[in-house]
Structures are given as C-alpha cells and as structure tokens.
Motif scaffolding. Structure first.
Motif, PDB file in Angstrom:
ATOM      1  N   GLY A 214       0.073  -1.083  -0.427  1.00 59.27           N
ATOM      2  CA  GLY A 214      -0.303  -0.088  -0.034  1.00 59.27           C
ATOM      3  C   GLY A 214       1.196   1.480  -0.464  1.00 59.27           C
ATOM      4  O   GLY A 214       1.731   0.967   0.096  1.00 59.27           O
ATOM      5  N   ILE A 215       0.128   2.284   0.077  1.00 60.69           N
ATOM      6  CA  ILE A 215       0.739   3.653   0.219  1.00 60.69           C
ATOM      7  C   ILE A 215       1.046   4.175   1.336  1.00 60.69           C
ATOM      8  O   ILE A 215       0.515   3.564   2.209  1.00 60.69           O
ATOM      9  N   ASP A 216       2.646   4.389   1.899  1.00 66.27           N
ATOM     10  CA  ASP A 216       3.431   4.318   2.744  1.00 66.27           C
ATOM     11  C   ASP A 216       2.636   5.971   3.562  1.00 66.27           C
ATOM     12  O   ASP A 216       3.325   6.891   2.678  1.00 66.27           O
TER      13      ASP A 216
ATOM     14  N   HIS B  35       6.246   7.340   6.081  1.00 62.73           N
ATOM     15  CA  HIS B  35       6.413   8.526   6.059  1.00 62.73           C
ATOM     16  C   HIS B  35       5.976   9.927   5.608  1.00 62.73           C
ATOM     17  O   HIS B  35       6.670  11.148   6.114  1.00 62.73           O
ATOM     18  N   LEU B  36       4.616  10.187   6.506  1.00 67.11           N
ATOM     19  CA  LEU B  36       3.795  10.889   5.534  1.00 67.11           C
ATOM     20  C   LEU B  36       4.391  12.112   7.186  1.00 67.11           C
ATOM     21  O   LEU B  36       4.494  13.319   6.872  1.00 67.11           O
TER      22      LEU B  36
ATOM     23  N   TRP C 230       2.012  20.177  -3.611  1.00 65.34           N
ATOM     24  CA  TRP C 230       1.092  19.208  -3.466  1.00 65.34           C
ATOM     25  C   TRP C 230       1.294  19.150  -1.745  1.00 65.34           C
ATOM     26  O   TRP C 230       0.569  18.236  -1.133  1.00 65.34           O
TER      27      TRP C 230
ATOM     28  N   ILE D 102      -1.496  17.953   1.016  1.00 70.38           N
ATOM     29  CA  ILE D 102      -1.878  16.918   1.455  1.00 70.38           C
ATOM     30  C   ILE D 102      -2.051  17.222   3.563  1.00 70.38           C
ATOM     31  O   ILE D 102      -2.381  16.946   3.626  1.00 70.38           O
TER      32      ILE D 102
ATOM     33  N   LEU E  13      -5.138  18.270   3.158  1.00 68.28           N
ATOM     34  CA  LEU E  13      -5.928  17.111   3.112  1.00 68.28           C
ATOM     35  C   LEU E  13      -6.385  16.159   4.702  1.00 68.28           C
ATOM     36  O   LEU E  13      -7.749  15.953   4.987  1.00 68.28           O
ATOM     37  N   PHE E  14      -5.099  16.836   5.448  1.00 63.16           N
ATOM     38  CA  PHE E  14      -5.494  15.631   7.035  1.00 63.16           C
ATOM     39  C   PHE E  14      -5.632  16.414   7.897  1.00 63.16           C
ATOM     40  O   PHE E  14      -5.856  16.212   8.959  1.00 63.16           O
TER      41      PHE E  14
ATOM     42  N   LEU F  23       2.721  13.867 -12.415  1.00 63.07           N
ATOM     43  CA  LEU F  23       1.507  13.327 -12.257  1.00 63.07           C
ATOM     44  C   LEU F  23      -0.260  13.405 -12.532  1.00 63.07           C
ATOM     45  O   LEU F  23       0.104  13.232 -14.164  1.00 63.07           O
TER      46      LEU F  23
ATOM     47  N   LEU G  52       5.784   8.440  -1.209  1.00 63.16           N
ATOM     48  CA  LEU G  52       4.407   8.403  -1.222  1.00 63.16           C
ATOM     49  C   LEU G  52       4.526   7.561  -2.395  1.00 63.16           C
ATOM     50  O   LEU G  52       3.181   7.019  -2.834  1.00 63.16           O
TER      51      LEU G  52
ATOM     52  N   SER H 179       4.390   2.518  -4.710  1.00 63.31           N
ATOM     53  CA  SER H 179       2.539   3.349  -5.287  1.00 63.31           C
ATOM     54  C   SER H 179       2.345   2.796  -6.056  1.00 63.31           C
ATOM     55  O   SER H 179       0.868   2.751  -6.835  1.00 63.31           O
TER      56      SER H 179
ATOM     57  N   THR I  97      -0.030   3.962  -9.535  1.00 56.59           N
ATOM     58  CA  THR I  97      -1.457   4.427  -8.874  1.00 56.59           C
ATOM     59  C   THR I  97      -1.477   6.269  -8.560  1.00 56.59           C
ATOM     60  O   THR I  97      -1.989   7.324  -8.475  1.00 56.59           O
ATOM     61  N   LEU I  98      -0.633   7.400  -8.337  1.00 55.25           N
ATOM     62  CA  LEU I  98      -0.214   8.696  -8.266  1.00 55.25           C
ATOM     63  C   LEU I  98       1.022   8.647  -8.907  1.00 55.25           C
ATOM     64  O   LEU I  98       0.270  10.096  -8.507  1.00 55.25           O
TER      65      LEU I  98
ATOM     66  N   ILE J 216      -5.153  10.121  -0.380  1.00 54.01           N
ATOM     67  CA  ILE J 216      -4.558  10.675  -1.262  1.00 54.01           C
ATOM     68  C   ILE J 216      -4.126  10.172  -2.343  1.00 54.01           C
ATOM     69  O   ILE J 216      -3.770  10.899  -3.510  1.00 54.01           O
TER      70      ILE J 216
ATOM     71  N   PHE K 291      -4.103  12.339  -5.560  1.00 52.72           N
ATOM     72  CA  PHE K 291      -3.352  13.193  -6.503  1.00 52.72           C
ATOM     73  C   PHE K 291      -4.015  13.026  -8.153  1.00 52.72           C
ATOM     74  O   PHE K 291      -3.415  12.839  -9.113  1.00 52.72           O
TER      75      PHE K 291
END
Lengths: 462, 462
Positions: free
Chosen positions: A191-193, A196-197, A440, A444, A447-448, B173, B197, B201, B204-205, B444, B448
C-alpha cells in the motif's frame, strides 16, 4: 506576549476533559512552552495539557478541531528552528507524561514506545540487550520530537536518520481519528506509505502517540581517532576521501579550531587547537578495527593531516563524545548576553569542501564569533553564529550570512535543513527547495488538517 | 479479452502525439502488455505507447486525464501480483525507450537514471566505479518498476529496499504536471516527504520519469557459506540466531530440499538435497571475513546444522547465486502445463520459524508440489505452489493455502506482501492489514488522481 485568546468557556471545557494536574494556564507553564532552543521570539500558548493516553489526545483534538483551536505537540523543547513554538497560541500538548517503554522485543530488534520517552533513557535501557536506537540528535530529545523532525546526528553517516527506524506509528489526526500504520515485519511493499508522511512533518499532519522503532545491534568493538589539519578546507577534503574509501565510519565529525578551544577550556582535553576530524569505527573484532584504523590513517595522511591520533579507548573516546554533544551549551556559556543562530544545511559530498570554505570565508569577512560544527560524513554543516542580543546590526549580518549559506546549499543541490527541520526559520526557503512539490505538500496538509489546527505557522510559507 | 474501448478518435489523437513507431495497437504488442509473470488473467490495453521523454508523458497524461482514459506504466512486466496488468485497458506507457543513465556522480554515490534502465545493466556499468544499486529483485526489472513496487531482494537484509535508495524523483502526475522532489544531499528534514508516497505506490499516484538513486560501495571482499539442516524448522531457527549474532550477513537465504533438487538437476552443483541456508558476508579484508566465517560456523553448528561449507570463492559462489536467481524460471520449466502461485509474505523475525513450519505443513497436508524460497534474514517467505492449469480443484487448494499463509502473517504482525506489492492479488487483504489507514491511502489516491486514471484496479479493494 499574546494573552489568552481562547474563549474562557473552551478553557473550562478542556480542563474538564483531563485529570487534575494535567492541565495548566499558569504563567510559568505557559512560559516554559513558549520557546525552544532557537532565536525565534517566544509565544505563549493559552493552555498546556499533559495527556496520559491516546484517547485523551483524541478527545482533545476532536474538541480543538470542532472549535478551530490550534494544537502544538511538545517533546522537550530542544528544537532549533522554532518548530514547537505555538505561534498561534492555543493548546500545547506536552507528551512528557506519555513516556513509557511499552514493549521491548529484543529478538525482533524492535521496541514500542510512547512519544515522551527521552532517547538517551531508551538507549540506557536498550544497552542491556545489546541494542540501540541510532538517531542521535544530541539534546535530550524525545522520540516524538525525533520522529516529528526526522532527526539525525552523529551516527547517521552509518546508521541513517529517524525515518529509517520507524516501523509502525499510531497517530492521532486533526479530527481525533486514531490511525495505526506500518508493520512489524522488517520490510513490506503493502500500500501507500503513510509512515514517511508523518515522519518529519513536524506535527502538522497528526500527533504520534505510539511508535514501533527498529533497533540496531550495539557494535562489538569501537575505536576512535582524531585527525588534525592545518585548515578546514583540507579537513573537508579528507572527509570526502574517507567517505570514498569504503571504510564506513560510524561517525565522522569536523570541528573548527574555535570549537576545539572551547572544549579544551571546559574539559581540559588538550586537543590541538586546529581543525579536527573525529572518526568513530564500529566492528566485530579488535583486529578488524586495528586493520581499518591503519587504512584510515593512510587516507588521512594522504589527505594532508598534520597529526593522527588513533586507538582512543572507550573511556577517552566517551569523554570526547560527551564534550562534542555538549558543545552547543558550552558555546552558549562562552558568550553571555549573546544569541546564537545555528545554520543547518546539508549538501552532496562533492560540494562539501566548497561549502566549508564558504562558511570559513563568511566568518572571516564578517569578523563575527562563529563556530563550524559538522556531521561531515553527511555533508551536514552547522555554522553557529554569535551576536550580542542588543546589537541589531550584528543580527542583520548574521541573518544575511545564514541566508547566503542556505542559498548556496540549494544552489549545489543540497537542502535548506539537514536535520533541524523547517519550523519557522526555514519556511522562506520551501518554495526554492521544493518548487511545485510545495503545492502538493500543502494539499496533503489540507487533506489531513483542513482547519489548520495542527502546529499552524510552521513548514509552509504564508 | 476486451476489445478496443477507447473512442477511435482518441486513438488517432494519441497517435498524432508521438513519433511514428512509438505507438501501437497491433495485436502482438497488446498481448505482450496484457500480462505479467503472475497467474492473474491477462487483459489487453487499447494502445501501447513508448514515450521518449517527460514532456511526452506529460502530454499523454493530460490528454488521458481530460478524457478519463486509464494509463498504466510498464517496466519489464516481471511483476508477480498482476501489478501492471491494464485491467481497465486504456493506455500502457512502456518506458523501455527511456532507458538512459543520465549522470553518474560516483563521488556523491549517486546516479540519475530514466525509469526504463534495467538494474542489472546499471550495476554492470556501476561496477567500474566500485559502486552498486543494492535492491536486487532478481528478474530483469527496470528501475521504474523497482521504485513503483518498493522492490527488494537477496541483499535487503543488509542494504535495505528500494525506498532506502531514492534521493530524488521526477514524477508526472495524473493531470500531466511534472513534479521534482527530493534532494541530492545525503539527508534532509525539509518539508513533507513526497518521495516515499510515490515509492511503492505501483504507479497509482504518478509515473516516475527520472530518479536520482543512492549507491553503495561494492564490498572489498565477499565470502559465501552453505549451511545444511535436517529440516526447515531447524534451518529457520538458525536464521534467527544468525540475525541475533550481529554478523550482519549481506544475504541470508533459505531454500528447501525441493528447490535444491531442481538446482542440482539443472546446474549439477551437487548440493545436499536438504534445507540449505546460503549466507553471504561482505567485508573490508580477507582476514576479517575469515574471522566472521568462524563465528558464523559456530552459530550454525550450535543451531543444529548437519553440514557447513565455508569459504566458497567468488566463482563458485557466483554460480550458486546465478542458480538462486534463476530458480523461479527453473521451477516453471520443471512443471510444464502447470501454473505457479508465489505467496509472498514477511513476518517479524521471532515469528519466522513458526511461519516456515506452517508453510511446510501446508505443503505436506495438501500433497501439492511446492517450493519454499525465502529471503530469510528479512522474515520474507515465498511459498511457490504448483498446480496443473486445467485442474480447478488444485487451484482452489492453492488459493486457500495462500489465503491462510497471508492471514497467518498478518496475525503475527507481519505484512501481506514483503516485496511483490499489492497489485491485484493482495487487494483483498488491505483492509485487514491497514485498518483505518486504508481510508487515508484512498484519500491520497483521490487527491493525486481524482479521475482514477492511473493504474486503476490496483492496490485499493473495490
């Protein structure tokens, strides 16, 4: 300083959410949470809360989010870029009470900790298992602060930064949601990491309430050496050659003569007052280290070192290292009435000698007191610039030197901050360093934390 | 197989956007880009485009985004979870023409590459500089694919995964925007981490069009050893003890007797047909490796190994390693008419012996042909399950073994995929592995790629 700005009703409601004694609007507590170790002006929060568990953090964030109250996480306040200064006041969540080591799984090289654990205390405990948590920022930083800043330090040249040691995180988001992410396996492609975010986001995307850290095995043998050079440029050239030699130093630090003089004065270590490179080697046997030390000496001598002191034992080396770690405080003591700005930049290794030369020239031509301290193996330079607090002209000079150093670092492909984070001090360089990427990062953030309650006024330029 | 679903006008417009010869709707090209190395059913794209530069990729994505046309990046098609199968058809962007090494900065331990570079070719070139790119997935994977899957392999136990080697990325992107992110410094604490990110991925991003990779120094000396055990459980126990010994193996692989039999048959290496653990050691001197080898032997013997063959030289070791890398293909050849499902899971080290035992029991009780191949030092197990293509009952058994293995891995704190990625095959485990984190991964993705054009049908469960 700003006075209370939250509606007194909010203060009462927040107070009712936590046990007595875990909440304060007292002046001394507000003052203690108004500044870090940087030169950025202090700003008091409206209230300090010491949460005890993730659910409490979640409830506070839900409330704060609903009422648009700023929330800033607090470790030990040892940051150097104003990272935890609550510039919009509101709530400071001080994690010092969430300071338990929850589970040590030595056989998996892992430990579960709360964010308020101080890393030296953790390493003290881990030592009995032959393990350690390598990121070593020096100050009495907490794990939460280390993760928030992606901190690193003297051992990063061999062992990496905080981001390399986080396996799992439990984070409370701005809306109070509790998210666990990561795995206990030593690797994953799932999946998406998200880890590290959060690492290095300085508490702007969520607040870490638990972390599973990867650990490293303590070296069986340690050896230290000091190489002395006629000037910092030659020393920087030697650093470059040591890194290219494949010797894998565990630490590779450069100190200029001004630093050495301070250390000698405070600790009487009798080091040559000249540019010195400290090299630490880790290995599995003494004979192996002896061998490596010979190669190191050869490389240093070929690179023009005037003196090479190999084979420093554990005790002697320990004293030296303690002095290195306390050097920042020694410099502060040396200059009463003065402020110190620590320029923190990192550049590719090939540009390192050039940046060291630039730092030296800046100091010389400004006629300022200054110190070059460098995690040299990572091309990470800290230029400590000293100015009397009441001398605006000196501070103008200091700010402009700092500005030129950062621009120079970016020009050669480096970064505006090697390890201290963006905080307040480096916001202005984010557009230059990240270009379109900054938009970007902002998205993010949005978004959070759509209501911008988490550590507002940091990282992102206004 | 699905037939063309894009409006023919779009096909014409796309064709006009790229030079002749870089665009195809020919059957053989569509077939070649319809499947990877997994058992997932093939699906043809509508069109294959071989872009030549980032601007071309940007223009194609802008067009595709405006018209909601799926776009799937393509490296070499060596994935094992259906990761690049264009399940919604549309455009496949095959990066094989963007295969230049743009700049090798050996002195900075860095290289700039295009995504179509095959990693073995890169390492061939780097060897002259005494450097290498360690993630070693085995197949002829491209750098783009390695980054997209956060690939790893035999050397990861010491050197890490793809995510540990990406310094900078240029990504296009979904909207066609070109974003550069990262730094050439060896560390940084600047802003929100976008690099991680994108790594893993699976396209997909965004699509990687250029990467700056960190490189490692080639070891001065290499030594290999084979330790033989009576059963896989004992071998797994030895792996655990080797990892706890602080020997820092550069590779630590476990093969079961079925694997060894195949290797012996194809290569005549005369290995004992028993569970074998291959250990590679890297060091700076021969005497150091000799010393380490003695400790390794002691650990293996104390862990119950029946035979220990140390000191394998470069050539012999090279042959063995080549065989290890080609084992997957050998297994395929050994079973004509059969399909092979490779279960890829990773668990914490303490759970590793238990998972190996589970794998062995599953094979025994199902009475299926199967092979246990394991990047043991990382607790990463590949259970290769063989079934005749035309035997649905065998495949039902295979699927249920795979399912139980993944659930078992998750139960002990591991991951559904150690290195092959999620693709199609592991989508169904994402909720169980990531809990609420999955919703944030989806958000996320939405941020994107709001039109869901990038590699649709992957990672995220429906």
């Amino acid at each position: 300083m700003p006075t209370l700005r939250i509606d007194p009703l909010h203060i009462e409601n927040l107070k009712a959410m936590v046990p007595t004694g875990h909440f304060s609007t007292g002046s001394s507590h507000l003052d203690l949470h108004a500044k870090d170790q940087s030169q950025h002006p202090p700003c008091r929060p409206d209230v300090v809360i010491w949460p005890m568990d993730r659910e409490e953090v979640s409830r506070i964030l839900q409330y704060a989010n609903a009422h648009r109250i700023p929330v800033t996480g607090w470790g030990s306040g040892s940051s150097l870029e104003g990272n935890p200064i609550p510039v919009c006041s509101g709530i400071v969540l001080d994690f010092s009470q969430m300071n338990r080591v929850l589970a040590l799984r030595a056989e998996d090289f892992q430990v579960d900790v709360q964010p308020g654990v101080v890393y030296q205390d953790l390493n003290q405990q881990l030592r009995h298992e032959g393990l350690f948590f390598p990121p070593d920022p020096g100050a009495r930083a907490t794990i939460g602060g280390i993760i928030a800043n992606n901190a690193s330090g003297t051992k990063t040249v061999r062992y990496g930064s905080a981001k390399d040691y986080v396996r799992r995180l439990t984070v409370v988001l701005a809306n109070g949601e509790i998210v666990e992410t990561g795995t206990r396996a030593s690797k994953s492609s799932s999946g998406i990491d998200l880890i590290h975010l959060f690492v290095g986001s300085e508490g702007t995307l969520g607040l870490v309430v638990e972390a599973t850290l990867r650990l490293a095995a303590l070296p069986v043998e340690i050896a230290g050496a000091i190489a002395t050079f006629a000037d910092v440029e030659t020393a920087a050239g030697a650093v470059f050659r040591i890194m290219r030699s494949g010797l894998e130093p565990a630490a590779l630090e450069l100190l200029d003569p001004a630093c050495i003089a301070v250390i000698n004065r405070e600790r009487g270590l009798g080091l040559s007052v000249a540019p010195n490179v400290f090299v630490e080697l880790h290995g599995t046997s003494r004979s192996h280290l002896d061998e490596t030390m010979l190669v190191l000496e050869e490389v240093c001598r070929e690179s023009g070192c005037s003196d090479f002191r190999p084979g420093l034992g554990r005790q002697q080396w320990g004293e030296l290292w303690k002095a290195r770690h306390e050097l920042g405080e020694m410099i502060v003591r040396r200059h009463p009435g003065c402020g110190i700005l620590v320029v923190d930049v990192a550049v590719p290794l090939t540009a390192y000698p050039q940046l060291i030369a630039t730092a030296r020239q800046e100091l010389d031509s400004a006629g300022l007191d200054g110190y070059i301290i460098s995690h040299a193996g990572n091309g990470n330079i800290h230029l400590n610039l000293v100015g009397p607090r009441d001398d605006p002209q000196a501070w103008e000079t200091i700010e402009s030197i700092s500005n030129r150093m950062v621009l120079k670092a970016l020009e050669v492909g480096g970064t505006a901050t090697g390890e201290h984070g963006v905080g307040i001090g480096k916001k202005k360089y984010m557009a230059a360093e990240h270009g379109r990427g900054l938009q970007w990062m902002k998205q993010i953030k949005h978004l959070f934390d759509p209501n911008q309650i988490l550590n507002p006024g940091k990282i992102f330029p206004d």
